[in-house]
Enzyme design. Structure first.
Site, short mmCIF file in Angstrom:
data_model
loop_
_atom_site.label_atom_id
_atom_site.label_comp_id
_atom_site.label_asym_id
_atom_site.label_seq_id
_atom_site.Cartn_x
_atom_site.Cartn_y
_atom_site.Cartn_z
N HIS A 82 78.46 -0.38 49.52
CA HIS A 82 77.85 -1.02 48.35
C HIS A 82 78.35 -0.36 47.08
O HIS A 82 78.77 -1.03 46.12
CB HIS A 82 76.32 -0.90 48.47
CG HIS A 82 75.56 -1.43 47.30
ND1 HIS A 82 74.77 -2.56 47.39
CD2 HIS A 82 75.44 -0.98 46.03
CE1 HIS A 82 74.20 -2.78 46.22
NE2 HIS A 82 74.59 -1.84 45.37
N GLU A 83 78.32 0.99 47.05
CA GLU A 83 78.75 1.72 45.86
C GLU A 83 80.27 1.66 45.68
O GLU A 83 80.76 1.66 44.55
CB GLU A 83 78.28 3.18 45.94
CG GLU A 83 76.77 3.34 45.97
CD GLU A 83 76.08 2.69 44.78
OE1 GLU A 83 76.67 2.67 43.67
OE2 GLU A 83 74.96 2.19 44.95
#
Length: 364
Positions: free
Chosen positions: A57-58
């Site tokens: 996600h990051e």
């Protein structure tokens, strides 16, 4: 991919909490009757895959940010998830929209991937523990993506809201104010839900978590707005313009007894630059003196306890204050020495930043 990934100490707390939840609660309820060792293996694998997807996600944020010209310092995993650390804001609302939206999109892709794996196993080679594990990871990633889309800064949804307001108004400051106000409102709403759940709904642990998350969001939203205001005020300002000139200095041959009684007891400072004929050689702080027994003060010199120049945070007078603030965040002493040709020109401390924060409040 060239991004530094670090773990905050608080990450270990959430790692073991999630592992315990998977092992002792989630999987035994969804698939009862297995051995405890099987639940432990499922828990370890699921926890590792969850944090791998959280890192994904990051990374999605970071990759799009880098492509849009925003420098990414790295990624930090901590108790509330993850955070891509950037050195600057997006250049325009469209870039902000793409950077913010990349994270939730990645979570939804991971959700689809895990649900797909569970369905494939169920159809071709039924392995109940793996099916349950993948199915639950799909649900968790779906929830993660949906939660991040809530319209409150600093969540991704808050950044999407900021991008929209920025596009409509053409004003980043106003857009940030709207998004952070929404973030504070969302945080207070979660706190209220947590209180109701903990004391009226009978879900004490879940309620406390909501209170904790709401408190974090409320504070993070306020801090994000203050940081933007400070950044705007400091844009174009150099270290020379912001520093305190002619700081009081001490000699490296001064005894700690003299340092304490003639400087720390008579001045409101917790640190002093150490110079020889105007040339900076180090920095001595009150915290470096405290461990030394009082009876040794008369025979211990400043140079024996000070931080040497090589380990002192130093910038040149023309360094942009935006860069100085970032260096202050990691400086052990919390102070930056301004030096030119080896000679001390000034010092920048939290007190100097507070002055600029007051100026930032004038345009709030």
């Amino acid at each position: 991919m060239g991004f530094e990934v670090s773990l905050d100490y608080s990450w270990f707390v959430i790692f073991f909490l999630i592992l315990a939840t998977f092992t002792a609660s989630v999987f035994p309820q969804r698939l009862p009757g297995l051995r405890s060792g099987t639940y432990l293996i499922m828990g370890l694998l699921a926890t590792a895959l969850f944090f791998a997807s959280l890192l994904g996600h990051e990374l999605a944020h970071s990759l799009v940010a880098r492509r849009k010209g925003v420098e990414v310092e790295g990624i930090t995993l901590f108790i509330f998830g993850g955070m891509a650390r950037t050195k600057s804001e997006a250049r325009n609302p469209v870039d902000e929209l793409l950077i913010a939206g990349a994270g939730p999109l990645a979570s939804f892709v991971f959700a689809a991937l895990f649900y797909g794996l569970a369905a494939a196993l169920r159809a071709r080679a039924p392995i109940p523990p793996a099916e349950v594990m993948f199915s639950y990871l799909g649900l968790v990633n779906l929830a993660l993506g949906a939660f991040n889309l809530l319209p409150g800064f600093p969540l991704d949804g808050g950044r999407l809201l900021r991008a929209l307001v920025w596009k409509i108004s053409g004003n980043l400051q106003r857009a940030t104010w709207v998004a952070t106000t929404a973030g504070r409102g969302l945080g207070l709403g979660l706190v209220a839900l947590g209180v109701l759940g903990a004391f009226a709904g009978g879900t004490l642990v879940g309620g406390l978590w909501l209170i904790f998350i709401g408190w974090f969001l409320t504070n993070a939203a306020g801090a994000s707005y203050r940081h933007l205001m400070l950044t705007q005020v400091l844009r174009g300002v150099t270290a020379y313009e912001a520093m305190s000139r002619h700081p009081e200095v001490v000699d490296p041959e001064l005894t700690l007894d003299a340092l304490i009684h003639e400087h720390f007891f008579k001045r409101p400072y917790n640190a002093f630059p150490v110079t020889v004929h105007g040339v900076l050689v180090g920095l001595v702080t009150l915290s470096q003196v405290k461990p030394v027994p009082r009876e040794e003060w008369p025979n211990t010199l400043v140079r024996e306890v000070m931080t040497p120049l090589a380990d002192t945070s130093v910038v040149s007078p023309d360094t942009p204050m935006i860069d100085v603030v970032q260096r202050m965040a990691v400086a052990v002493s919390g102070r930056i020495m301004v030096v030119q040709n080896g000679r001390l020109e000034g010092i920048i401390s939290a007190r100097d930043l507070a002055i600029w924060m007051d100026r930032a409040s004038l345009v709030d």
